[in-house]
Scaffold this active site. Structure first.
Site, mmCIF file in Angstrom:
data_model
loop_
_atom_site.group_PDB
_atom_site.id
_atom_site.type_symbol
_atom_site.label_atom_id
_atom_site.label_comp_id
_atom_site.label_asym_id
_atom_site.label_seq_id
_atom_site.Cartn_x
_atom_site.Cartn_y
_atom_site.Cartn_z
ATOM 1 N N ASP A 223 -22.570 -4.093 -34.421
ATOM 2 C CA ASP A 223 -21.312 -3.369 -34.672
ATOM 3 C C ASP A 223 -20.070 -4.239 -34.565
ATOM 4 O OD1 ASP A 223 -22.920 -1.134 -34.914
ATOM 5 O OD2 ASP A 223 -22.617 -0.512 -32.826
ATOM 6 N N GLY B 15 -26.194 0.594 -27.155
ATOM 7 C CA GLY B 15 -27.161 1.231 -28.037
ATOM 8 C C GLY B 15 -28.238 1.957 -27.259
ATOM 9 N N GLU C 193 1.262 3.743 1.999
ATOM 10 C CA GLU C 193 1.964 4.070 3.234
ATOM 11 C C GLU C 193 3.242 3.242 3.388
ATOM 12 O OE1 GLU C 193 -2.514 4.047 4.326
ATOM 13 O OE2 GLU C 193 -1.186 3.223 2.788
ATOM 14 N N CYS D 133 -5.511 1.250 6.301
ATOM 15 C CA CYS D 133 -6.230 0.021 6.645
ATOM 16 C C CYS D 133 -5.760 -0.506 7.993
ATOM 17 C CB CYS D 133 -6.043 -1.036 5.562
ATOM 18 S SG CYS D 133 -4.338 -1.597 5.364
ATOM 19 N N HIS E 132 0.839 -1.190 0.000
ATOM 20 C CA HIS E 132 0.000 0.000 0.000
ATOM 21 C C HIS E 132 0.879 1.246 0.000
ATOM 22 C CE1 HIS E 132 -3.854 -2.108 1.670
ATOM 23 N NE2 HIS E 132 -3.388 -2.657 0.570
ATOM 24 N N ALA F 263 -25.690 8.010 -35.005
ATOM 25 C CA ALA F 263 -25.321 7.274 -36.217
ATOM 26 C C ALA F 263 -26.296 7.618 -37.330
ATOM 27 C CB ALA F 263 -25.342 5.767 -35.959
ATOM 28 N N ARG G 296 -7.532 1.183 -25.873
ATOM 29 C CA ARG G 296 -6.376 1.320 -26.764
ATOM 30 C C ARG G 296 -5.706 2.662 -26.497
ATOM 31 N NH1 ARG G 296 -10.489 -1.014 -29.535
ATOM 32 N NH2 ARG G 296 -11.169 0.827 -30.703
#
Length: 409
Positions: free
Chosen positions: A242, A338, A94, A117, A92, A204, A249
């Site tokens: 589609d 959609g 810390e 934690c 973590h 579209a 990416r």
């Protein structure tokens, strides 16, 4: 004593936060922290916390399913250690900062963006590490809503005689971990509906042609949002129509978000493009015997999993679906679907945020609309949203809206 980034670097960190140069909109820019660094005075608690927040953002793409946390250790007005949580199972923030500081940690102040934690999970408790190192003061941005912590870490530090304060940078820290916080509080992930539209609100042409409505800059920005998400959610209709890849990416992506398909009757074809991409795919169906179907339809695809969820009105129960994703430790979901699935999620009040990339072009009336929403009887029945942020991305306008009815973070 090791001296790490000082006042100039901290000034830049805070300027980045205030001016919005903080990645994919994870920290709001409407709460300036710069009043303390307009002069040559030494940095204040707010300045050091601003630096810790910038460190936390380095785990934006990798910390899943854990929260993004940064830590700065300060002694005699010098940063002697700093760190951030990179990946689940690794140290973590810390602990990373304490290791870097070494003996200089004794007597230092720790600035941490999330309550340390106090339980033993994949790593030992950070509270014990802070106490053992001799930290004299801990400044915490926000409490950890995890039931295993939930102010227990604050109590443990105080009981050990450490001066502990909470609240500096709270809004920024909670914004950075809005998905983790919502999952811990409500058992569901934070849902962001992302959509690209024309100036007249079209997604579209009538025949489905949509590449590309928005600019390359907008698409790159959206891919970075994908990379920060736990999963990308779509409907089987989008898969069939589609054949998308649904991958993130971007140049600095090392973890692909889980691809999630809502598929009531399990009609996803085995040759769908997204099933062969790097990463994993989860198909959520309301057909019984999903586990058996997983073996018969996708027998050789180890990265594909099918799970049954309850049915509501003949379709996958969307609220139950989000609870399934919450149990799978999904913090933030990008909804890219959609008009039908997007509209159904909006109608059910299951969307926390809408991100619209709007191009300055007109497509005309014989085109596809943004959402399939329920008809309203009166204007008072409208779905109310609020502007959260508006900025330019390339030639497009990026509009971020938050639901006026959603529980706050």
């Amino acid at each position: 004593m090791a001296i790490l980034p000082g006042i100039d670097e901290i000034k830049q960190s805070l300027n980045d936060i205030v001016e919005g140069r903080t990645g994919p909109d994870s920290i709001p820019s409407d709460e300036p922290l710069l009043d303390v660094v307009q002069t040559q005075r030494m940095p204040s608690d707010a300045a050091y916390m601003g630096h810790a927040l910038q460190l936390a953002k380095r785990g934006l793409f990798t910390a899943h399913p854990n929260p993004r946390v940064g830590c700065v250790l300060v002694k005699d007005s010098h940063i002697v250690g700093e760190g951030w949580h990179q990946r689940a199972g690794e140290s973590h923030a810390e602990v990373v900062a304490l290791k870097q500081a070494g003996r200089d940690a004794a007597g230092a102040t720790a600035y941490v963006t999330l309550e340390p934690c106090c339980h033993h999970g994949q790593t030992p408790p950070c509270t014990k590490a802070l106490v053992k190192a001799g930290i004299k003061r801990v400044v915490i941005a926000t409490e950890d809503p995890n039931p295993q912590v939930n102010e227990g870490g604050i109590f443990e530090l105080s009981e050990a005689g450490i001066d502990t304060s909470v609240g500096i940078g709270r809004d920024q820290a909670r914004e950075l971990n809005r998905g983790f916080i919502k999952r811990m509080q409500y058992g569901r992930p934070w849902v962001t509906l992302k959509i690209a539209v024309s100036l007249d609100g079209k997604t579209a042409m009538a025949d489905g042609e949509s590449q590309w409505i928005t600019s390359e800059a907008s698409r790159l920005d959206a891919h970075r949002m994908r990379a920060a998400a736990s999963g990308i959610l779509t409907g089987v209709g989008t898969v069939l129509r589609d054949n998308p890849a649904l991958t993130a990416r971007a140049a600095d992506v090392e973890r692909q978000p889980l691809r999630i398909i809502v598929d009531t009757h399990l009609s996803t074809p085995a040759n769908a493009r997204l099933l062969s991409q790097p990463g994993s795919t989860l198909i959520l169906t309301s057909d019984e015997g999903a586990e058996d179907l997983n073996q018969t339809i996708f027998p050789s695809m180890k990265t594909v999993e099918v799970e049954s969820v309850p049915r509501r009105n003949g379709r996958v129960d969307l609220a139950a679906m989000l609870e399934v994703l919450g149990r799978r430790q999904m913090n933030e979901i990008m909804l890219e679907a959609g008009a039908s699935l997007s509209g159904a999620m909006l109608n059910a009040g299951l969307v926390d945020e809408i991100v619209v990339y709007q191009a300055p072009d007109l497509l005309g009336s014989a085109t596809r609309e943004m959402f399939a929403l329920n008809d309203l009887a009166t204007l008072s029945d409208k779905l109310v949203w609020e502007y959260h942020q508006v900025r330019m991305v390339g030639r497009d306008c990026k509009i971020i809206l938050r639901s006026a009815d959603a529980p706050g973070i």
